[in-house]
Design an enzyme around this catalytic site. Structure first.
Site, short mmCIF file in Angstrom:
data_model
loop_
_atom_site.label_atom_id
_atom_site.label_comp_id
_atom_site.label_asym_id
_atom_site.label_seq_id
_atom_site.Cartn_x
_atom_site.Cartn_y
_atom_site.Cartn_z
N GLU A 9 -56.28 -0.88 -146.78
CA GLU A 9 -56.10 0.74 -147.04
C GLU A 9 -55.15 0.53 -148.01
O GLU A 9 -54.65 -0.32 -148.32
CB GLU A 9 -54.78 0.57 -145.63
CG GLU A 9 -55.52 1.36 -144.37
CD GLU A 9 -55.10 1.58 -142.76
OE1 GLU A 9 -55.69 2.52 -142.35
OE2 GLU A 9 -54.22 1.03 -143.01
N ASP B 247 -56.41 -4.95 -142.58
CA ASP B 247 -55.83 -4.03 -142.34
C ASP B 247 -54.58 -4.85 -143.03
O ASP B 247 -53.87 -5.05 -141.52
CB ASP B 247 -55.48 -3.54 -141.80
CG ASP B 247 -54.49 -2.99 -140.74
OD1 ASP B 247 -53.92 -1.76 -141.68
OD2 ASP B 247 -53.28 -2.56 -139.35
N ASP C 234 -54.55 -4.47 -134.95
CA ASP C 234 -54.54 -4.79 -136.20
C ASP C 234 -55.73 -4.96 -136.48
O ASP C 234 -56.25 -4.28 -137.91
CB ASP C 234 -53.75 -5.72 -136.93
CG ASP C 234 -52.08 -5.45 -136.85
OD1 ASP C 234 -51.56 -4.09 -136.94
OD2 ASP C 234 -51.59 -5.80 -135.96
#
Length: 157
Positions: free
Chosen positions: A67, A7, A139
């Site tokens: 992502e 992330d 996170d």
């Protein structure tokens, strides 16, 4: 197969490592790589690269998943995210890892059942899917969600 979920963020990049054996997933490790907001950009990006290189060396994942970038309302925030993502992808590529990319909504849907899930819902579901783990922060929870989604969405190779 060991999968590294990522992330990316300039201030705190989350990472999570899972092992996928058939349909079964298990937690290996998770954490966050943080940078000092007052540090020069080059130093912050180097810290992300070096920190992730250490994670990769320690856990020897077969592949990584991150992502996809999304556009913020603030162009400066989008640019900083893109730079952090570049450092993370460069560290993965330098280690010879393939990086699968998944949209945030797809990750949320794969983990929670809805693409509009809040961060707290994602973290709660990660704890259900990987019982008994200590998550290093939001996170890291998001990174574990990316790894879990990748285990379900990507071919096993």
């Amino acid at each position: 197969m060991i999968i590294l979920g990522l992330d990316p963020s300039l201030s705190s990049t989350g990472w999570g490592v899972i092992v996928c054996e058939g349909a079964r997933i298990s937690h290996i490790a998770n954490g966050q790589i943080t940078t000092r907001a007052a540090a020069p950009m080059a130093e912050r990006l180097a810290a992300l690269y070096t920190g992730l290189a250490e994670v990769i060396a320690q856990h020897a994942p077969a592949r990584a998943a991150a992502e996809e970038i999304f556009v913020n309302k603030n162009p400066q925030s989008t640019l900083k995210l893109a730079q952090a993502r570049g450092a993370v992808l460069a560290a993965s590529g330098a280690a010879g890892l393939t990086v699968n990319e998944h949209a945030a909504r797809l990750v949320k849907k794969a983990v929670t059942g809805t693409g509009a899930a809040e961060k707290a819902q994602v973290a709660a579901m990660v704890k259900v899917l990987l019982p008994g783990i200590a998550i290093a922060g939001s996170d890291a929870a998001d990174a574990l969600a990316v790894a879990i989604a990748d285990a379900h969405l990507s071919p096993r190779s």
